[in-house]
Scaffold this motif. Structure first.
Motif, PDB file in Angstrom:
ATOM      1  N   TYR A   1       4.195   5.633   3.214  1.00 25.07           N
ATOM      2  CA  TYR A   1       4.002   6.200   4.364  1.00 25.07           C
ATOM      3  C   TYR A   1       5.782   7.231   3.774  1.00 25.07           C
ATOM      4  O   TYR A   1       6.612   5.853   3.462  1.00 25.07           O
ATOM      5  N   LEU A   2       6.266   8.218   4.155  1.00 22.77           N
ATOM      6  CA  LEU A   2       7.520   8.454   4.023  1.00 22.77           C
ATOM      7  C   LEU A   2       7.776   8.910   5.162  1.00 22.77           C
ATOM      8  O   LEU A   2       7.298   9.525   5.711  1.00 22.77           O
ATOM      9  N   LYS A   3       8.725   7.508   5.377  1.00 22.29           N
ATOM     10  CA  LYS A   3       9.511   7.720   6.945  1.00 22.29           C
ATOM     11  C   LYS A   3      11.333   8.733   7.027  1.00 22.29           C
ATOM     12  O   LYS A   3      11.545   8.468   5.842  1.00 22.29           O
ATOM     13  N   MET A   4      10.834   9.731   7.860  1.00 23.70           N
ATOM     14  CA  MET A   4      12.507  10.082   8.021  1.00 23.70           C
ATOM     15  C   MET A   4      12.482  10.749   9.072  1.00 23.70           C
ATOM     16  O   MET A   4      11.608  10.170   9.922  1.00 23.70           O
ATOM     17  N   THR A   5      13.768  10.042   9.161  1.00 20.38           N
ATOM     18  CA  THR A   5      14.648  10.354  10.868  1.00 20.38           C
ATOM     19  C   THR A   5      15.210  11.665  10.343  1.00 20.38           C
ATOM     20  O   THR A   5      16.390  11.494   9.959  1.00 20.38           O
ATOM     21  N   SER A   6      15.788  12.450  11.007  1.00 26.16           N
ATOM     22  CA  SER A   6      16.075  13.759  11.724  1.00 26.16           C
ATOM     23  C   SER A   6      17.402  13.340  12.072  1.00 26.16           C
ATOM     24  O   SER A   6      17.421  13.108  13.027  1.00 26.16           O
ATOM     25  N   PRO A   7      17.839  14.548  11.447  1.00 25.40           N
ATOM     26  CA  PRO A   7      19.809  14.257  12.219  1.00 25.40           C
ATOM     27  C   PRO A   7      19.831  14.497  13.369  1.00 25.40           C
ATOM     28  O   PRO A   7      18.766  15.659  13.395  1.00 25.40           O
ATOM     29  N   GLN A   8      20.716  14.734  14.403  1.00 25.91           N
ATOM     30  CA  GLN A   8      20.821  15.000  15.657  1.00 25.91           C
ATOM     31  C   GLN A   8      21.249  16.357  15.172  1.00 25.91           C
ATOM     32  O   GLN A   8      22.179  16.749  14.914  1.00 25.91           O
ATOM     33  N   LEU A   9      20.722  17.616  16.248  1.00 27.10           N
ATOM     34  CA  LEU A   9      20.847  18.847  16.018  1.00 27.10           C
ATOM     35  C   LEU A   9      22.720  19.346  17.019  1.00 27.10           C
ATOM     36  O   LEU A   9      23.506  19.773  16.635  1.00 27.10           O
ATOM     37  N   PHE A  10      22.416  18.160  17.990  1.00 22.19           N
ATOM     38  CA  PHE A  10      23.774  18.482  19.287  1.00 22.19           C
ATOM     39  C   PHE A  10      23.976  16.812  19.657  1.00 22.19           C
ATOM     40  O   PHE A  10      22.758  16.388  19.688  1.00 22.19           O
ATOM     41  N   SER A  11      24.984  16.355  19.876  1.00 22.59           N
ATOM     42  CA  SER A  11      25.095  15.075  20.171  1.00 22.59           C
ATOM     43  C   SER A  11      27.165  15.420  20.578  1.00 22.59           C
ATOM     44  O   SER A  11      27.605  16.500  20.063  1.00 22.59           O
ATOM     45  N   SER A  12      27.320  14.950  21.521  1.00 20.68           N
ATOM     46  CA  SER A  12      28.543  15.156  22.480  1.00 20.68           C
ATOM     47  C   SER A  12      29.365  13.918  21.802  1.00 20.68           C
ATOM     48  O   SER A  12      30.699  13.230  22.730  1.00 20.68           O
ATOM     49  N   LYS A  13      28.771  12.797  21.161  1.00 21.00           N
ATOM     50  CA  LYS A  13      29.122  11.548  20.679  1.00 21.00           C
ATOM     51  C   LYS A  13      29.947  11.621  20.013  1.00 21.00           C
ATOM     52  O   LYS A  13      30.250  10.181  19.562  1.00 21.00           O
ATOM     53  N   GLY A  14      30.245  12.801  19.038  1.00 14.50           N
ATOM     54  CA  GLY A  14      31.499  12.818  18.095  1.00 14.50           C
ATOM     55  C   GLY A  14      30.791  12.400  16.723  1.00 14.50           C
ATOM     56  O   GLY A  14      31.227  12.023  15.555  1.00 14.50           O
ATOM     57  N   ASP A  15      29.147  12.441  16.979  1.00 15.00           N
ATOM     58  CA  ASP A  15      28.555  12.645  15.849  1.00 15.00           C
ATOM     59  C   ASP A  15      28.701  13.382  14.593  1.00 15.00           C
ATOM     60  O   ASP A  15      28.429  14.560  15.125  1.00 15.00           O
ATOM     61  N   LEU A  16      28.323  12.817  13.324  1.00 17.85           N
ATOM     62  CA  LEU A  16      27.918  14.697  12.950  1.00 17.85           C
ATOM     63  C   LEU A  16      26.447  15.138  13.454  1.00 17.85           C
ATOM     64  O   LEU A  16      25.118  14.588  13.241  1.00 17.85           O
ATOM     65  N   ASN A  17      26.209  16.673  13.483  1.00 17.48           N
ATOM     66  CA  ASN A  17      25.482  17.485  13.510  1.00 17.48           C
ATOM     67  C   ASN A  17      24.854  17.789  12.332  1.00 17.48           C
ATOM     68  O   ASN A  17      25.295  18.311  11.931  1.00 17.48           O
ATOM     69  N   GLY A  18      23.548  18.235  13.119  1.00 16.60           N
ATOM     70  CA  GLY A  18      22.788  18.740  11.873  1.00 16.60           C
ATOM     71  C   GLY A  18      21.274  18.872  11.632  1.00 16.60           C
ATOM     72  O   GLY A  18      20.805  19.207  13.181  1.00 16.60           O
ATOM     73  N   TYR A  19      20.276  19.372  11.364  1.00 22.61           N
ATOM     74  CA  TYR A  19      19.002  19.471  10.780  1.00 22.61           C
ATOM     75  C   TYR A  19      18.918  19.815   9.548  1.00 22.61           C
ATOM     76  O   TYR A  19      19.251  19.630   8.805  1.00 22.61           O
ATOM     77  N   SER A  20      17.008  19.502   9.595  1.00 24.08           N
ATOM     78  CA  SER A  20      16.294  19.017   8.003  1.00 24.08           C
ATOM     79  C   SER A  20      15.047  20.347   7.847  1.00 24.08           C
ATOM     80  O   SER A  20      14.834  20.172   9.379  1.00 24.08           O
TER      81      SER A  20
END
Length: 186
Positions: free
Chosen positions: A124-143
């Motif tokens: 199967y194709l496994k896809m984990t999306s990036p987070q749209l919002f985080s206060s943890k200093g992570d890189l935010n985004g979407y797909s």
């Protein structure tokens, strides 16, 4: 949970909403099932970690698989498969054997899109999306996933730029300057 169920049915217009999950067929060839993996989550309460402790109710998922034979099937869930207790992991993996084509999940705050073949008939194709919002200093985004009939053609990643205060092509997610990961039609 009744208030949430009413909100989902009346405000979000999800007529077949169920606490265990619900489905949407968006074309004659493509169907999605949204599995509620957070229903039994502790969310860190009393320092209880969810990973390896989550259970899910799968009868609605099994019904959806039977009703959508021949369609491309996409399973969407917040927590990745690895967060389930062993018996739930094994059940989901057994359903992936030629029954579910793509698994989308989140929660982990990293993105991945890869073809999985565990050598035991599970592909199967496994896809984990990036987070749209985080206060943890992570890189935010979407797909955004683009399909041609039943075939996934590409995933367009977008990442937030604080400097420009907008979303730009997600090269940090895709490794490509365009922010796009393309898939062969084979």
């Amino acid at each position: 949970f009744k208030a949430f169920e009413n909100f989902s049915k009346n405000n979000m217009l999800i007529e077949d909403f169920g606490l265990a999950g619900y489905s949407r067929t968006i074309s004659p060839q493509l169907s999605f099932f949204f599995l509620n993996t957070a229903f039994c989550s502790c969310g860190g309460y009393n320092h209880i970690e969810d990973q390896g402790h989550l259970k899910v109710e799968t009868s609605a998922l099994n019904d959806w698989i039977l009703k959508n034979d021949g369609k491309k099937k996409v399973l969407v869930m917040h927590h990745p498969i690895e967060h389930r207790v062993d018996d739930c992991q094994h059940e989901i993996l057994s359903l992936l054997r030629s029954k579910i084509d793509i698994v989308l999940s989140g929660h982990t705050h990293y993105e991945i899109a890869e073809n999985i073949d565990n050598g035991d008939g599970v592909k199967y194709l496994k896809m984990t999306s990036p987070q749209l919002f985080s206060s943890k200093g992570d890189l935010n985004g979407y797909s955004v996933m683009r399909f041609d009939e039943r075939q996934l053609e590409e995933i367009q990643f977008r990442q937030y730029s604080g400097r420009f205060n907008k979303f730009l092509p997600g090269l940090d997610f895709s490794g490509e300057g365009s922010g796009v990961q393309r898939f062969d039609k084979s």
